[in-house]
Enzyme design. Structure first.
Site, PDB file in Angstrom:
ATOM      1  N   THR A  95      12.249  -5.478   7.598  1.00 52.65           N
ATOM      2  CA  THR A  95      11.625  -4.155   7.443  1.00 52.65           C
ATOM      3  C   THR A  95      10.271  -4.197   8.130  1.00 52.65           C
ATOM      4  OG1 THR A  95      12.692  -3.850   5.307  1.00 52.65           O
ATOM      5  CG2 THR A  95      10.859  -2.385   5.838  1.00 52.65           C
ATOM      6  N   LYS A 170      14.151   3.522   6.476  1.00 52.78           N
ATOM      7  CA  LYS A 170      13.957   2.449   5.497  1.00 52.78           C
ATOM      8  C   LYS A 170      12.646   2.650   4.717  1.00 52.78           C
ATOM      9  CE  LYS A 170      13.866  -1.529   3.412  1.00 52.78           C
ATOM     10  NZ  LYS A 170      14.565  -1.708   2.155  1.00 52.78           N
ATOM     11  N   LYS A 239       3.843  -4.028   1.298  1.00 51.16           N
ATOM     12  CA  LYS A 239       3.878  -3.922   2.764  1.00 51.16           C
ATOM     13  C   LYS A 239       4.606  -2.638   3.188  1.00 51.16           C
ATOM     14  CE  LYS A 239       7.312  -5.934   4.492  1.00 51.16           C
ATOM     15  NZ  LYS A 239       8.688  -5.666   4.833  1.00 51.16           N
TER      16      LYS A 239
END
Ligand code: NAP
Length: 287
Positions: A95, A170, A239
């Protein structure tokens, strides 16, 4: 097809196992060599660098922690790109942000190879069960040729178009997850402070419109308030919230709830919960 796999963390290790069980020839590299043994038992071979993995593979898959980690294995004399040949494929399943993926695509195209960004939804168990949702974007030709491999890793596959769309999908998915988990923790803390058995709140939630598998899985762990063994490390959720906020800033979109969730996860990081599961954020709320 010879597959190279780089990044043997929680997700990568489980995914590599599935490729080996499916009968693919798999060559590995990971920064910490202690991850190799269980995969070697299943027939994997180990190469001395990301470059060497790429040189020995038709298709290279990376599953790294962060954009910085992707750059660390992708660039330089020993990096993935240095080992790619014309016609090879590189699929980055980490990701990361669109910028990192666009950089990867340019570097890979310069070598005459093909690129897909392919982040996944689903945690440790879906990775083990090969039931991940895989969101892809980039070179369609690579998506088509890699389908037999991706189908051994996930149950739902999407091709979304040009690079950047899969990472955006995502990040949108994960900001919903992070916000929902924060709301669950706050609801449970409020129930407890009000003298209500928090397990009863879980029952109420599960019988109403917000019932979902994540609440069902994480709710009892939060109520038990023990240690949160990492399925999805909290540092990765923070993150993802950071990257989602950065993406939204590019288009001037305000994300009020995500900004608040991000602060909460930052506080949990500062409290030393980064390596625990993201449900450990409940500890900060309880304090
Ligand atoms: P993880 O367990 O923390 O593993 C991260 C991997 O990156 C490890 O192989 C680690 O190597 C490597 N790495 C980190 N920094 C590096 C560096 N500077 N140089 C070289 N290698 C480096 O992470 P994970 O849970 O498997 O997640 C991998 C990716 O999938 C992340 O982007 C995460 O956001 C995403 N994701 C995770 C989940 C989940 O539930 N876990 C679900 C969906 C998506 P070492 O072994 O040497 O540390």
């Amino acid at each position: 097809m010879k597959i190279g796999f780089i990044g043997l963390g929680i997700m990568g290790s489980a995914m590599a196992v599935n490729l080996l069980k499916a009968g693919f020839q798999v060559t590995l590299w990971n920064r910490s060599p202690d991850k190799y043994a269980p995969l070697q038992v299943l027939g994997a071979t180990v190469a001395p660098s990301p470059r060497a993995v790429a040189e020995e593979s038709d298709l290279l898959i990376a599953m790294m922690a962060t954009p910085e980690a992707v750059r660390a294995v992708r660039d330089g004399d020993d990096g993935i790109v240095a080992g790619l040949s014309v016609g090879n494929g590189f699929i980055d399943m980490s990701t990361v942000d669109a910028e990192t993926s666009r950089e990867s695509q340019l570097l890979v195209h310069d070598k005459g190879a093909l690129f897909l960004e392919a982040p996944v939804a689903g945690s440790r168990k879906p990775a083990e069960d090969a039931t991940l949702t895989i969101m892809t974007a980039g070179d369609r030709e690579l998506y088509d040729s890699a389908l037999p491999v991706l189908e051994k890793l996930g149950k739902k596959l999407l091709y979304l178009g040009h690079v950047g769309k899969a990472s955006a999908m995502k990040l949108a998915n994960n900001l919903v997850m992070g916000g929902a988990l924060a709301a669950l923790c706050e609801g449970l803390a409020l129930a407890e402070k009000s003298g209500i058995d928090p397990s009863q709140l879980l029952e109420v939630l599960d019988s109403g419109a917000v019932a979902n598998p994540m609440f069902r899985l994480k709710g009892p762990q939060i109520v038990a308030n023990g240690t949160f063994s990492a399925a999805f490390p909290l540092k990765h959720m923070q993150k993802d919230l950071r990257l989602a906020l950065r993406l939204a800033e590019e288009s001037g979109l305000p994300l009020f709830a995500t900004a608040a969730s991000n602060e909460l996860f930052k506080a949990a990081m500062a409290a030393g919960c980064g390596d625990e599961d993201f449900a450990a954020v409940s500890r900060v709320i309880r304090k």
